[in-house]
Motif scaffolding. Sequence first.
Motif, mmCIF file in Angstrom:
data_model
loop_
_atom_site.group_PDB
_atom_site.id
_atom_site.type_symbol
_atom_site.label_atom_id
_atom_site.label_comp_id
_atom_site.label_asym_id
_atom_site.label_seq_id
_atom_site.Cartn_x
_atom_site.Cartn_y
_atom_site.Cartn_z
ATOM 1 N N GLY A 43 0.663 -1.415 -0.182
ATOM 2 C CA GLY A 43 -0.003 0.192 0.126
ATOM 3 C C GLY A 43 0.501 1.194 0.181
ATOM 4 N N LYS A 44 1.940 0.961 0.519
ATOM 5 C CA LYS A 44 2.963 2.355 0.372
ATOM 6 C C LYS A 44 3.821 2.698 -0.736
ATOM 7 C CE LYS A 44 6.812 1.816 3.009
ATOM 8 N NZ LYS A 44 7.761 1.768 4.545
ATOM 9 N N ASP A 45 3.521 1.313 -0.943
ATOM 10 C CA ASP A 45 4.861 2.083 -3.138
ATOM 11 C C ASP A 45 3.264 2.297 -3.718
ATOM 12 O OD1 ASP A 45 6.878 0.843 -1.612
ATOM 13 O OD2 ASP A 45 6.735 -1.172 -2.470
ATOM 14 N N VAL A 46 2.600 1.444 -3.587
ATOM 15 C CA VAL A 46 0.904 2.157 -4.706
ATOM 16 C C VAL A 46 0.927 3.513 -4.022
ATOM 17 C CG1 VAL A 46 -1.584 2.079 -4.923
ATOM 18 C CG2 VAL A 46 0.297 0.655 -4.680
ATOM 19 N N LEU A 47 0.621 3.524 -3.069
ATOM 20 C CA LEU A 47 0.752 5.281 -2.553
ATOM 21 C C LEU A 47 1.902 5.862 -3.039
ATOM 22 C CD1 LEU A 47 -1.112 7.287 -0.846
ATOM 23 C CD2 LEU A 47 0.032 7.070 1.066
ATOM 24 N N ARG A 48 2.926 5.925 -3.018
ATOM 25 C CA ARG A 48 4.180 6.679 -3.306
ATOM 26 C C ARG A 48 4.505 6.785 -4.987
ATOM 27 N NH1 ARG A 48 8.123 3.775 -1.152
ATOM 28 N NH2 ARG A 48 8.187 4.709 0.493
ATOM 29 N N LEU A 54 1.171 12.152 -9.860
ATOM 30 C CA LEU A 54 0.693 12.970 -9.437
ATOM 31 C C LEU A 54 1.031 14.353 -9.251
ATOM 32 C CD1 LEU A 54 -2.547 12.113 -6.490
ATOM 33 C CD2 LEU A 54 -3.060 13.281 -9.157
ATOM 34 N N ARG A 55 2.167 14.513 -8.619
ATOM 35 C CA ARG A 55 3.361 15.386 -9.203
ATOM 36 C C ARG A 55 3.723 15.987 -10.244
ATOM 37 N NH1 ARG A 55 7.384 13.911 -4.602
ATOM 38 N NH2 ARG A 55 5.690 14.836 -3.410
ATOM 39 N N GLY A 56 4.022 14.375 -10.800
ATOM 40 C CA GLY A 56 3.890 14.791 -12.264
ATOM 41 C C GLY A 56 3.014 15.525 -13.162
ATOM 42 N N SER A 57 1.811 15.245 -12.791
ATOM 43 C CA SER A 57 0.706 16.170 -13.133
ATOM 44 C C SER A 57 0.828 17.071 -13.045
ATOM 45 C CB SER A 57 -0.374 14.955 -13.111
ATOM 46 O OG SER A 57 -0.485 13.814 -13.634
ATOM 47 N N ALA A 58 1.153 17.552 -11.922
ATOM 48 C CA ALA A 58 0.686 18.716 -11.805
ATOM 49 C C ALA A 58 1.706 19.902 -12.269
ATOM 50 C CB ALA A 58 0.582 18.779 -9.955
#
Length: 110
Positions: A43-48, A54-58
Motif C-alpha cells: 500500500g505504501k508503494d502504491v501510494l508513493r 500526481l506530482r508530475g501531472s501537477a
Amino acid sequence: MDDDKRLPYFFLGLGIGCAVGILFAPKSGEETREMLLTKAGEGKDVLRRHTEELRGSATELIDRGKSSASELIDRGKNVVARQKEQLSSAVEAGKQAYREAVASGGNAEL
C-alpha cells in the motif's frame, strides 16, 4: 431489555465472536502479522507511485498554465496596443477636422 441486562449480553457476544475468530482464522498469528506487514508495504508503494504521478501531472499543468498565461498576456498587450493606435488616430483625425474647420472660416459646427 433493561440497560443492566444489555451489558452482560454484550460481553457474552464479544467473547463468542473472539472465540469463533480464533478457531476459524485461516492463518496463524505470525503469518497474519507478516501478511499485514506485506500488504502495508504494498500500500505504501502504491501510494508513493500515485503521489509521484500526481506530482508530475501537477508540474505539467503548471507549466502549461504558465505558457497559456504568457500567451494571454501577449495577446492582451497586442489588443491594448491596437486600441491605443486607434484612439490616437481618432484623436488626430478630430484635431485635423477642427483645424480644417477653423481654417475655413470658423463658423463650422462641431
